[in-house]
Structures are given as structure tokens and as C-alpha cells.
Design an enzyme around this catalytic site. Sequence first.
Site, mmCIF file in Angstrom:
data_model
loop_
_atom_site.group_PDB
_atom_site.id
_atom_site.type_symbol
_atom_site.label_atom_id
_atom_site.label_comp_id
_atom_site.label_asym_id
_atom_site.label_seq_id
_atom_site.Cartn_x
_atom_site.Cartn_y
_atom_site.Cartn_z
ATOM 1 N N SER A 1 -7.073 1.833 -10.358
ATOM 2 C CA SER A 1 -8.357 2.038 -10.187
ATOM 3 C C SER A 1 -8.909 1.171 -9.291
ATOM 4 O O SER A 1 -10.050 1.242 -8.853
ATOM 5 C CB SER A 1 -9.163 1.359 -11.531
ATOM 6 O OG SER A 1 -8.996 2.425 -12.630
ATOM 7 N N SER B 1 -11.225 3.740 -10.820
ATOM 8 C CA SER B 1 -12.433 3.888 -11.348
ATOM 9 C C SER B 1 -13.476 3.050 -10.422
ATOM 10 O O SER B 1 -14.678 2.987 -10.622
ATOM 11 C CB SER B 1 -12.639 3.210 -12.646
ATOM 12 O OG SER B 1 -12.153 1.948 -12.765
ATOM 13 N N LYS C 1 -18.407 -4.809 -8.809
ATOM 14 C CA LYS C 1 -18.232 -3.564 -9.718
ATOM 15 C C LYS C 1 -19.143 -3.786 -10.811
ATOM 16 O O LYS C 1 -19.176 -4.827 -11.519
ATOM 17 C CB LYS C 1 -16.677 -3.224 -9.984
ATOM 18 C CG LYS C 1 -16.512 -2.104 -10.863
ATOM 19 C CD LYS C 1 -15.097 -1.989 -11.028
ATOM 20 C CE LYS C 1 -14.820 -0.744 -11.642
ATOM 21 N NZ LYS C 1 -13.292 -0.393 -11.986
#
Length: 454
Positions: free
Chosen positions: A162, A138, A58
Site C-alpha cells: 500500500s 491504499s 494519510k
Amino acid sequence: MNSLDAVEASLEKINSIDQNGYKLNSVIAISDDALSQAKEFDRNGKSLPLQGLPILIKDNIEAVGLPATAGSLALANTPVLTDSTIASRLRDAGAIIVGATNLSEWANIRSTKSTSGWSALGGLTANPWIHQHSAGGSSSGSGAAVAAGLTQWAIGSETDGSIICPASLNGCVGIKPTVGSIPRDGMIPISESQDSPGPMAQTVSQASLLLDVLTGKNEFFKAATTNQKMKLGVVKQWFSEDSKVSALFEETLSKLEKSGFSLIEVNLDPPSDSDQDDELFVLLAELDSGLQRYLANRPGARISNLQDIVRFNNANADIELKHFGQELFDLALEYQAKRSDYLEARKRNISWAEKTLDAGLNNVDVLIGCTYAPAWESSLINGDKYEGATWITTAPAIAGTPIGTIPMGIVSGLPVGLGFVAGRDEEAKLVSAMAQAEGALNLGVLLPTFLKKP
């Protein structure tokens, strides 16, 4: 398949599915040296846990050769000079970090009207099942990329939902472990008390192996192979308001019981409005100080604190604020002087979360429930729609305890997840329950439909 073949296959999929063709848009940057690393692994003949396997990370986690921007233009062109411990552990285990994944900008803490999967730097990530639908947030890019098979492995991060949300909406496995069990240096923060990186993968065994590497332990992959009989607490308050999801959950419970799980009904009090207000207050109160500490150790950054980010966004409003604002950032700045209020809010919050989990886990090994309804259509005008989502992530987020999800099935052409909650530092129980449930459901790796509406 050797390392070079695996990496070449991953990069080809990123090119053909992500950047062209379907245009999944889950990968924000590609490593320049992935192929040379693969060739070196094939030459040296070592045997490591993740030997030569391509993995995505990420874009809020530092890895040399990748941007680590949290999707914001404010951190664009700020070179990463040192690997985070996460990146170092992946490389030491033999993984080849082939790229960074797109995310909801600043991990979705900028606005209550944000659209999950969108960042100013990376644009909007699509869902690999139906392009117009949300990839969740997210860790949007990580979930979408794994589900689409760009790689079988990715790293996400979670503050509250997330990892669980994108894993559920895209149809893969996600685990958020106990907060602090994985080092967070080199990870752009929201909340010291709630942030945790974690693995996302196609199967529980893959996720558990990755969890071993990230935590520096050697127990979770083994836990995924155990068949110890377990008691599952079925939380009635974690049935989805989506009738189709709850019907699927009922079918799932029947399969779990037939496979040998003992099911015990559990009733828990949901968070009140004040509990949820306290959580947001805590997150925003920790945001500014956390960012300031992080940015102080990010050489070359044009910003040094949250106030700088707000100013930058205002100066670049045509891009950064085109679709939604930054009212949560503004609110966080107001909370700087409310230290005593923060401490009281955190105390109330943790008391509710720990009391809730203690009550739920009193006579069972792991709690289970629905996670989210099928992915909603993404809208850069109206933001996210969380109808049908349960509050399964809330207490584990606040208490900093582990939670995971596996695919439960397909509803309306989209995947939905089955959630698992365990006590602090009880990831082995969590993984064992997830693996046994995965076997009982026998869905295999879900293959997305890659549908594009006209």
C-alpha cells in the site's frame, strides 16, 4: 522560502490542481490552522529537521484538526482529540501538517473487487500522469499528491503493497520500514503483524529524513549519503510480465552495474496459492480484534467493532456499497472463532516468508526487482487490474521487513518503480542502495504530464 510561503504555495496547489482544474482529488481534508502555524514558525526562528515544511498525512492516522476516517462515512464527524505519535513527531520536528490524503477505503481490505483510490468520503483519486488511470492503493492520495508536487512529503501506510504500489504508479519514492519501528497508536488498523506507516517523498534523501523523524532515529539521512559498494541480488522471479517494464529493468541493471553495484542473480520460490490464502486469513483474523481495540479508544465513534461497520454499510448501501461490496468484512467476522487456525496459518506464513528472504539475502546486501506495471485505467465497475505486478511486496509484508521503491522510468507515458528489499531492521542498507541507485539512474524528480483524455 520561509514557512508561510511554503505552506501558502502548497495550499494554492491543492486548490488549483487537486480540488479544481485537473481535479486530482488526493486530499480529503485541509488543516484549518496550517497558515497560523507557519506564521508562528517564521516568528520563533527555530531550526528543526522539518522546519516549516508542509506535509500530508494519510487519513487513517490521527492528527488533531483532521478527520482520520479511513475514507468511511462510519467515522465521519468523529473528532480527533489527540495526536498520534506519528503526528506528534512530525510537529516536534517542525513539519506543518496541511491536510489528510484520500485512500482506498479501510485501506483496501473491504473487498477483492474494490477500486484503489476510492473511498465513500473522498471519492476517486486520479493519477497525475493520466487522469483516468489508477493512483494505486491504499496510500493513493499520498502518492498522487507527492508526485503532483502538492507537497514534497507525505505519510502513507502499508499492509502489503500500500506504499509501494502508489509510489510506483505515481512516480515517487516510498519506504515501508520494519513493522513496529514506527509507533502505530492512533492509526486505524488492519493487521497487527503487517501494518506499518512510512514516508513517501520526491527523493530518497527526503524520504530518509522523514524516516528518521518517524522512527525517532538519526541514521537514515546519513545512510542516504554513503557510497559504500553494495551487492544487489537480482531476483529473476521479480521480472514483470509486462515486456516493456522488464526491458526497462534490464537497461536499469546495466546502469547500476556501470555505477559500481555488484549484481548477483537470485532465484526465489514464489508464494503458493496456499501461502497467499494463509496471508489473507491472517489479515482478516487480525482485522476485527484490531479494529475493536482501536475504536474503544476513539471517543465519540458511532461504531465499536467490525460488525457495526458492516451494519452501517448495509444501512448506507446507496453510498458505501454503490461500487463494490464488503465480502472480506463478512469473511473476517466468520474467522473470529478460528483462533487455532489463525495461529497455524500465521506460523506457516512467517516460515515461508522468512525462509524466502533468508535465502535471497544470504550473499547480498539488498534484493531488487520490478514492482508494478504502469497504472491501469480506474474502473468502479470492474475494480483493479494488477497484470504485470510482481510478488516483490509479499514476503516483506508477511515477515514485517523493509521494502522501498524509486522511479525506474516511464513506460507507455506512465511511471514504473524499481523495488528494494532488505533484512529486518536494515533500513540503512535499504536507503543507501536506493539513494545510490537513484543517483545512477539520474532521472531527477519526475514531473507528471497531467493529461486528461477527452
